[in-house]
Design a protein around this motif. Structure first.
Motif, PDB file in Angstrom:
ATOM      1  N   ASN A 225       0.826  -1.225   0.000  1.00 27.88           N
ATOM      2  CA  ASN A 225       0.000   0.000   0.000  1.00 27.88           C
ATOM      3  C   ASN A 225       0.850   1.260   0.000  1.00 27.88           C
ATOM      4  N   LYS A 226       1.974   1.227  -0.720  1.00 30.04           N
ATOM      5  CA  LYS A 226       2.860   2.396  -0.754  1.00 30.04           C
ATOM      6  C   LYS A 226       3.054   2.877  -2.182  1.00 30.04           C
TER       7      LYS A 226
ATOM      8  N   LEU B  67      -6.506   4.431  -9.196  1.00 26.61           N
ATOM      9  CA  LEU B  67      -7.652   5.284  -8.851  1.00 26.61           C
ATOM     10  C   LEU B  67      -8.549   5.487 -10.079  1.00 26.61           C
TER      11      LEU B  67
ATOM     12  N   SER C 233      -2.369   6.540  -7.570  1.00 28.63           N
ATOM     13  CA  SER C 233      -2.535   5.572  -6.483  1.00 28.63           C
ATOM     14  C   SER C 233      -3.920   5.718  -5.872  1.00 28.63           C
ATOM     15  N   PRO C 234      -4.583   4.612  -5.574  1.00 24.69           N
ATOM     16  CA  PRO C 234      -5.889   4.717  -4.912  1.00 24.69           C
ATOM     17  C   PRO C 234      -5.758   5.227  -3.478  1.00 24.69           C
ATOM     18  N   ASN C 235      -4.534   5.180  -2.938  1.00 21.00           N
ATOM     19  CA  ASN C 235      -4.323   5.635  -1.554  1.00 21.00           C
ATOM     20  C   ASN C 235      -3.708   7.021  -1.469  1.00 21.00           C
ATOM     21  N   THR C 236      -3.630   7.715  -2.582  1.00 19.39           N
ATOM     22  CA  THR C 236      -2.994   9.034  -2.526  1.00 19.39           C
ATOM     23  C   THR C 236      -3.767   9.962  -1.578  1.00 19.39           C
ATOM     24  N   GLU C 237      -2.999  10.721  -0.813  1.00 21.37           N
ATOM     25  CA  GLU C 237      -3.642  11.662   0.122  1.00 21.37           C
ATOM     26  C   GLU C 237      -4.037  12.944  -0.588  1.00 21.37           C
TER      27      GLU C 237
ATOM     28  N   ASP D 299      -8.112  -3.119  -7.801  1.00 16.94           N
ATOM     29  CA  ASP D 299      -8.304  -1.801  -7.158  1.00 16.94           C
ATOM     30  C   ASP D 299      -6.982  -1.133  -6.788  1.00 16.94           C
ATOM     31  N   LEU D 300      -6.014  -1.230  -7.667  1.00 21.62           N
ATOM     32  CA  LEU D 300      -4.707  -0.644  -7.379  1.00 21.62           C
ATOM     33  C   LEU D 300      -4.481   0.653  -8.144  1.00 21.62           C
TER      34      LEU D 300
ATOM     35  N   PRO E  73      -5.482  13.446  -4.066  1.00 25.16           N
ATOM     36  CA  PRO E  73      -5.939  13.013  -5.400  1.00 25.16           C
ATOM     37  C   PRO E  73      -6.035  14.158  -6.403  1.00 25.16           C
TER      38      PRO E  73
ATOM     39  N   ASP F 125       2.112   8.464  -5.868  1.00 22.65           N
ATOM     40  CA  ASP F 125       0.864   9.173  -6.201  1.00 22.65           C
ATOM     41  C   ASP F 125       0.561   9.079  -7.693  1.00 22.65           C
TER      42      ASP F 125
END
Lengths: 295, 440
Positions: B87-88, B110, B320-324, B107-108, B326, B91
């Protein structure tokens, strides 16, 4: 008199010095090996978490024609390599076991391919063995000798790559045999001469039996080495043509880092491990029982 | 009681005011806070160019800092897969058409629909390419923003054509005309019994084979069943290719050319025609004799169709779907895919997805070969196909597996080791074994 209180750590001291090695061994060897074994029962593409699938990877491997071919290729490559490196290593060692002024130079030249990058060796040999413009092709053609597609013909490609591996590593076997040859005392050879033995008899009846420990050491090293053929295959044939040069170690690489089938790659790696392990045990058994030097 | 109510009201009012003010302030702070974006790319040659882009972007967006990591293509996917696993993910990162389906499914990446629909993306980027990205993801959503299109094209040696008295290929060239030309262009220049110049050359490589299949309106993979199932048009293309080597002798076997880098066979004039990716224009310019006159043309349309399909695919940026951040990541992705870059970022022959770049005069620079660069633009505007699936590199035989898979089988056919029928039987079994793992 030493104060015993200050030496309380005495029995821990050796462990303290061993600790870096032990930690390295556990972190970089034991844990990855155990983890790889666990992974061999899983399906994992590096994305997400490994999914446990039991022995499916092993069943798939032994039910796939290409894997069986790869297994046979590995054994065939190993036979060519082991025989080649012992034969040429010994031949070179005997040839250079002479007292000449410039002998160190020849020893260095013969040893040079051992320390040369396998990829560089592969690229150079690709050019030498290449069709139409290759050096060997050009020489053979100028002498009206029929040539072949050394790396493009599935019937001979594996032997060609094994030959290049032998060419690269024969210098290493040579050094080991040379050490063995130089350990044979001059008196023993002189005694054989006095007894009327000619040079062939001396080699087969005296020198070779006394070299038995070296032969079996080279045999063990060569067997293990023969399974580490990734670089040359990557640089020369990429497992082709028609899967003819694909070996277990190349198959591990393909599955792990090209197809991202990490679980399956781990299963293939363990088949390889079992293979090497069995051969090594057999080798030590033979050495223990039959390969004793003359006393 | 009244006093209590008044006091409570005042307290609530004051609290709300303070809270609202705080919110406003924090929103202001957020707008000004320093945003750090990680940007991963796969082309080490562009290190300096990337730094120039970053410097420009950071000067225009003082609160944004961009860290660029470049990993060569060979290691890129392994490294980025490990990051995805942890999960790193960076972006913004480069994404290939061959892997987007798998990444979208997991789901990797966005989903970008809301961004694309809310700004001018559809106006400034070619919408066909946006649709091509959607198509390879095999979803109804956009998971990446294309920055370039690559397609396959017919390279031909104009000097050889002139010497043989053959007209240059045009859009109406038929396969028969192509075969005739290939035969006439196959020449033993010094009469030593060896061919010095073949009319055409190919091997089992994806760009060499699928281009013909699509130009004939065919397919290798049935998208309904997701199984290897070449249709009649594909079989016609494969037969034509093997006949070039085995019957016409106007193309060499794979092993005959194996000692030359595949991209150098045409510029070294060992073959007068060649079909491969448009990015090879750059290599042709660098490797060929400066006096060699060469051009490009559309892959000849096959006899089974009036209008062949173009083999083409995009290179893109994914988020990235986890980008802070977006919005900031999207803004930057759009910048590096479009307005922030120039043609120097593209290997000659790659077609920028940003309209202004492709439609600029510099794209078809008349001072450089080939003179027909606009052919690429026409191809980009036509109907496109790819053969990418999950497990593609394994069944197709790509990269380190190039001698294996379908590539290895076609090589076996043109090397005379197996017949095309045998190759297709073997291929059906082995390729469908791979596809069955991914598509139940």
């Amino acid at each position: 008199m030493k104060n015993k209180k200050l030496l309380w750590h005495g029995r821990f001291t050796p462990w303290l010095f061993l600790l870096p090695t032990i930690i390295g061994l556990i972190v970089f060897r034991i844990v990855p090996i155990v983890w790889a074994f666990v992974l061999s029962f899983s399906q994992w593409s590096l994305l997400g978490s490994p999914k446990f699938i039991g022995i499916t990877n092993y069943i798939e491997a032994f039910n796939t024609d290409t894997f069986i071919q790869t297994l046979f290729n590995t054994v065939e490559f190993s036979i060519y390599y082991v025989i080649g490196s012992i034969f040429f290593g010994l031949l070179l060692a005997v040839l250079i076991n002479v007292k000449l002024k410039s002998i160190a130079f020849f020893r260095a030249i013969i040893y040079l391919p051992v320390v040369t990058s396998a990829v560089a060796v592969g690229i150079v040999w690709n050019w030498i063995l290449g069709p139409n413009i290759g050096l060997l092709h050009t020489i053979l053609e100028s002498l009206n000798i029929p040539t072949a597609y050394w790396l493009g013909d599935p019937k001979i490609a594996l032997r060609t790559v094994a030959f290049v591996q032998v060419w690269k590593m024969a210098g290493y076997s040579m050094i080991l045999f040379l050490a063995g040859l130089q350990g044979i005392s001059a008196q023993t050879i002189e005694a054989a001469i006095v007894d009327g033995a000619n040079s062939v008899q001396r080699f087969f009846k005296v020198v070779l039996p006394m070299l038995a420990p070296s032969v079996f050491f080279v045999l063990t090293i060569s067997i293990i080495d023969s399974f580490k053929n990734f670089e040359l295959i990557y640089a020369m044939t990429k497992g082709g043509p028609q899967n003819a040069t694909n070996t277990l170690v190349y198959d591990v690489y393909l599955n792990a880092f090209v197809y991202y089938r990490v679980g399956y790659a781990a299963a293939v790696a363990f088949v390889l491990l079992i293979f090497v392990g069995l051969l090594t045990i057999m080798n030590f058994y033979i050495r223990k029982n039959w390969a004793r030097p003359l006393e | 009681m009244k006093k209590v109510l008044i006091t409570l009201s005042v307290l609530i009012f004051v609290s709300l005011s303070v809270f609202a003010n705080g919110q406003k302030e924090s929103a202001e702070v957020k707008q000004d806070e320093n945003v750090v974006l990680e940007w991963w790319t796969w082309d080490p040659d562009l290190k300096e160019k990337n730094q120039e882009i970053i410097a420009q972007y950071e000067s225009e967006h003082p609160n944004v800092t961009i860290n660029n990591t470049i990993v060569s293509t060979k290691e890129y996917w392994t490294k980025i897969r490990i990051l995805a696993n942890q999960n790193k993910l960076p972006d913004v990162f480069t994404m290939s058409s061959s892997t987007l389906e798998e990444w979208a499914e997991n789901d990797l990446v966005l989903e970008l629909d809301s961004f694309i629909d809310s700004d001018n993306t559809r106006d400034v980027f070619y919408s066909d390419l946006l649709e091509a990205v959607k198509d390879v993801s095999k979803t109804e959503h956009y998971y990446a923003l294309p920055f370039a299109l690559v397609t396959t094209t017919l390279y031909y040696n104009k000097d050889a054509f002139d010497a043989a008295g053959i007209d240059y290929p045009d859009d109406d060239w038929s396969w028969d005309e192509f075969r005739d030309a290939a035969k006439k262009l196959t020449i033993d220049k010094d009469n030593d019994g060896k061919i010095d110049q073949y009319g055409f050359w190919f091997y089992g490589r994806y760009a060499h084979v699928e281009s013909w299949v699509y130009a004939n309106g065919g397919r290798l993979i049935n998208r309904d069943t997701m199984r290897f199932d070449p249709d009649e048009a594909a079989l016609e293309a494969l037969n034509m290719l093997s006949d070039l080597v085995l019957v016409d002798k106007s193309a060499p076997s794979q092993k005959d050319m194996s000692s030359i880098r595949q991209q150098d066979v045409f510029p070294q004039q060992k073959a007068a025609m060649w079909i491969d990716g448009s990015w090879n224009i750059d290599n042709n310019r660098n490797v060929s004799d400066p006096n060699m006159n060469w051009g490009i043309a559309k892959v000849p349309t096959g006899p089974s169709t009036d209008k062949g399909l173009t083999y083409a695919w995009t290179d893109s940026y994914a988020l990235s779907p986890n980008t802070e951040h977006p919005q900031e990541a999207w803004d930057f992705a759009k910048y590096v895919a479009g307005e922030g870059v120039d043609l120097g970022m593209y290997l000659a022959g790659k077609i920028p997805s940003f309209k202004a770049l492709t439609e600029s005069e510099a794209f078809a620079d008349p001072s450089k070969l080939p003179a027909e660069m606009n052919v690429l633009k026409e191809q980009a505007a036509s109907e496109m196909r790819t053969s990418f699936t999950k497990g593609w590199s394994e069944w197709r035989g790509y990269g380190a597996a190039e001698a294996l898979g379908f590539n290895g089988l076609i090589d076996g056919v043109i090397n005379g080791e197996i017949s095309l029928d045998e190759a297709l039987v073997k291929g059906e079994k082995s390729i469908n074994t791979v596809l069955a793992r991914y598509y139940k």
